[in-house]
Design an enzyme around this catalytic site. Sequence first.
Site, PDB file in Angstrom:
ATOM      1  N   GLU A   1       0.876  -1.162   0.000  1.00 26.67           N
ATOM      2  CA  GLU A   1       0.000   0.000   0.000  1.00 26.67           C
ATOM      3  C   GLU A   1       0.921   1.222   0.000  1.00 26.67           C
ATOM      4  O   GLU A   1       1.809   1.325   0.847  1.00 26.67           O
ATOM      5  CB  GLU A   1      -0.869  -0.015   1.266  1.00 26.67           C
ATOM      6  CG  GLU A   1      -1.968   1.007   1.218  1.00 26.67           C
ATOM      7  CD  GLU A   1      -2.854   1.008   2.465  1.00 26.67           C
ATOM      8  OE1 GLU A   1      -2.769   0.068   3.273  1.00 26.67           O
ATOM      9  OE2 GLU A   1      -3.613   1.978   2.605  1.00 26.67           O
TER      10      GLU A   1
ATOM     11  N   ARG B   1       4.923 -13.236   9.626  1.00 28.68           N
ATOM     12  CA  ARG B   1       5.590 -11.975   9.335  1.00 28.68           C
ATOM     13  C   ARG B   1       6.924 -11.904  10.068  1.00 28.68           C
ATOM     14  O   ARG B   1       7.133 -12.589  11.059  1.00 28.68           O
ATOM     15  CB  ARG B   1       4.699 -10.776   9.664  1.00 28.68           C
ATOM     16  CG  ARG B   1       4.455 -10.526  11.150  1.00 28.68           C
ATOM     17  CD  ARG B   1       3.828  -9.143  11.398  1.00 28.68           C
ATOM     18  NE  ARG B   1       2.780  -8.796  10.451  1.00 28.68           N
ATOM     19  CZ  ARG B   1       2.779  -7.663   9.728  1.00 28.68           C
ATOM     20  NH1 ARG B   1       3.757  -6.800   9.825  1.00 28.68           N
ATOM     21  NH2 ARG B   1       1.787  -7.401   8.924  1.00 28.68           N
TER      22      ARG B   1
ATOM     23  N   LYS C   1       3.915   0.701  10.181  1.00 27.35           N
ATOM     24  CA  LYS C   1       4.098   1.957   9.444  1.00 27.35           C
ATOM     25  C   LYS C   1       3.611   3.137  10.266  1.00 27.35           C
ATOM     26  O   LYS C   1       4.187   4.222  10.192  1.00 27.35           O
ATOM     27  CB  LYS C   1       3.322   1.895   8.130  1.00 27.35           C
ATOM     28  CG  LYS C   1       4.057   1.180   7.033  1.00 27.35           C
ATOM     29  CD  LYS C   1       3.310   1.328   5.720  1.00 27.35           C
ATOM     30  CE  LYS C   1       3.175  -0.003   5.038  1.00 27.35           C
ATOM     31  NZ  LYS C   1       2.153  -0.051   4.008  1.00 27.35           N
TER      32      LYS C   1
HETATM   33  P1  ATP Z   1       1.569  -2.017   8.146  1.00 31.37           P
HETATM   34  O1  ATP Z   1       0.629  -2.953   8.828  1.00 31.37           O
HETATM   35  O2  ATP Z   1       2.771  -1.640   8.926  1.00 31.37           O
HETATM   36  O3  ATP Z   1       0.904  -0.842   7.495  1.00 31.37           O
HETATM   37  P2  ATP Z   1       1.284  -3.613   5.886  1.00 31.37           P
HETATM   38  O4  ATP Z   1       1.458  -5.054   6.084  1.00 31.37           O
HETATM   39  O5  ATP Z   1      -0.100  -3.131   5.854  1.00 31.37           O
HETATM   40  O6  ATP Z   1       2.157  -2.863   6.947  1.00 31.37           O
HETATM   41  P3  ATP Z   1       1.587  -3.391   3.094  1.00 31.37           P
HETATM   42  O7  ATP Z   1       2.122  -2.293   2.287  1.00 31.37           O
HETATM   43  O8  ATP Z   1       0.147  -3.702   2.996  1.00 31.37           O
HETATM   44  O9  ATP Z   1       1.993  -3.089   4.590  1.00 31.37           O
HETATM   45  O10 ATP Z   1       2.434  -4.705   2.857  1.00 31.37           O
HETATM   46  C1  ATP Z   1       2.801  -5.203   1.597  1.00 31.37           C
HETATM   47  C2  ATP Z   1       3.181  -6.639   1.736  1.00 31.37           C
HETATM   48  O11 ATP Z   1       4.258  -6.791   2.648  1.00 31.37           O
HETATM   49  C3  ATP Z   1       2.031  -7.465   2.277  1.00 31.37           C
HETATM   50  O12 ATP Z   1       1.912  -8.633   1.486  1.00 31.37           O
HETATM   51  C4  ATP Z   1       2.432  -7.780   3.678  1.00 31.37           C
HETATM   52  O13 ATP Z   1       1.918  -9.011   4.078  1.00 31.37           O
HETATM   53  C5  ATP Z   1       3.952  -7.786   3.604  1.00 31.37           C
HETATM   54  N1  ATP Z   1       4.537  -7.453   4.896  1.00 31.37           N
HETATM   55  C6  ATP Z   1       4.319  -6.349   5.624  1.00 31.37           C
HETATM   56  N2  ATP Z   1       4.974  -6.400   6.803  1.00 31.37           N
HETATM   57  C7  ATP Z   1       5.652  -7.575   6.813  1.00 31.37           C
HETATM   58  C8  ATP Z   1       6.528  -8.230   7.748  1.00 31.37           C
HETATM   59  N3  ATP Z   1       6.839  -7.676   8.918  1.00 31.37           N
HETATM   60  N4  ATP Z   1       7.020  -9.442   7.420  1.00 31.37           N
HETATM   61  C9  ATP Z   1       6.733  -9.991   6.229  1.00 31.37           C
HETATM   62  N5  ATP Z   1       5.921  -9.445   5.316  1.00 31.37           N
HETATM   63  C10 ATP Z   1       5.378  -8.245   5.591  1.00 31.37           C
HETATM   64 MG    MG Z   2      -1.619  -3.718   4.470  1.00 27.99          MG
END
Ligand code: ATP
Ligand code: MG
Length: 558
Positions: A41, A265, A275
Amino acid sequence: MEVLNKETSETAVKKNFLEEIIENDLASGKHSTVMTRFPPEPNGYLHIGHAKSICLNFGLAKQYGGKTNLRFDDTNPVKEDTEYVDSIKEDIHWLGFDWANEFYASDYFDQLYEWAEQLIKAGLAYVDDQTQEEIRKGRGTVQQPGVNSPYRDRSVEENLDLFRRMKAGEFEDGSKVLRAKIDMAHPNMLFRDPLLYRIIHCSHHRTGDKWCIYPMYDYAHGQCDSIEHITHSICTLEFDVHRPLYDWFIEKLGIFPSHQYEFARLNLTYTVMSKRKLLELVKNNYVSGWDDPRMPTICGIRRRGYTPESIRNFAATVGVAKRDNLIDLSLLESCLREDLNKRSNRYMVVTDPVKLVITNWKDQDGSGVEYCNGVCNPEDPQAGTRAIPFGPELYIERADFMEEPPKKFFRLKPGGEVRLKYSYIIKCEEVIKDSEGNIIEIRCTYDPDTKPGTGTWRSVKGTIHWVSATHCKKVHLRLYDRLFTQADMGGIPEGEDYKNFLNPDSLVECDALAEPALLQDISGIAVQFERNGYYIKDKDSTEDLLVFNKATGLKSSF
Ligand code: ATP
Ligand code: MG
């Protein structure tokens, strides 16, 4: 939570469960090719957790001759920005990956809208006029079934009309939503008539003002995967409860059957990765920006001196787990050390100098200077040698001299001998102090027969680094430590502010004296300050003063 380190983490030797699934799917003919996607995102900068996901998605596709799409999940116009889109692309390229296609969920808004009408026509979706609060209450709880909305039984015609008028902008934000009509008593709460569309009158970074209704994650994600014929949609564990709903939409719409698979994760000790929290650290100046070298963002660790190779190696070493865990930060550091040890140039830098004078110096050629041959990288013969100027006035580390040393102290002491790295053996003859008793000068004699490559070789127990006082250059160092004091930042009690655990000593700055060749280094990666650690030249360097960030020490600091 269990902390995994180099010894206990899953290694890449064994096939992971995703590799097994893919190999089965290819062998059975379920899929003829592998198509994955990375779906960020664009509402923040990527961090090391995303790097793990990138290495996994791009890595698996590569491994099996498939492809990976980069798809921006831009369904929420309020928080998204092109600034983030650009940084995400830069970071993925830097990690060493390239996408087959650059897509945006917003590319599919027309198709998603059409499918919503299709669901309405099939009696599987309705427009609900309840407030957000009423909808939340009506959902019930895990123990208690929800109640049907009073608008649930609207006719198909009325729903179509209202939904079209929602799209046309006739209604205010929050006044109506489109919901799937499934089961308000379903044991999986997500099935209790999930929201498909909400009204947001807000300009979108790509579609501008074309839309004022935007699809929800659950409605958009699976269908976007399906449109792109994603075979293996890999996401983190918390989405496992969403999987049945992901399948429900695909089944009801009768579209390409993408499947979702979940892995644990990445969590790191002494690190926050949400984030929201990272944004707060930036906005409130706890750090200097998204690329502050203490941040777990990809741009932060890049500025810290991490290499793409070390991060890819880290991701492989961590492996893929199905249970949540916490990875030791020292594992990440050791991956960096392993890479830099093989590749980085060595230089001598004195961080806490004390003067050392050679009293019997013989000016060999009358110029007052002599050069020593320094090996650039003992791990890489191709790296060659560098010339290090030597003279009768030097600086050494204050900590390398002790007036009253303990037994096993093999560095310089009164009457003792030590080798100056790449140079002569010297002997401490006299110590000069100021009126307060501080050592200001150490007087030594040198043995002219002991220069490496000339004379006769003899060895002494200790070797110390040094710089020539007349030739050395001042540089500025930023010594970084972990940003937080608590190992398990996810384990902070509810209600306690994570910012209370910020490490007040996460940044210490000082000047240092370097051998002149350091200033000419053009390797582009971190260099090793011998006997100290790995440092990378920072973008804040000026012509007059180079700034170096400490990437990591030579040994684990944990
Ligand atoms: P946040 O919850 O901090 O906003 P997010 O997971 O919503 O992070 P996205 O931009 O939606 O952030 O994530 C893009 C991809 O990265 C998704 O497929 C997510 O599952 C993966 N991802 C995010 N954080 C992690 C992590 N700590 N370990 C592995 N994969 C991750
Ligand atoms: Mg997300």
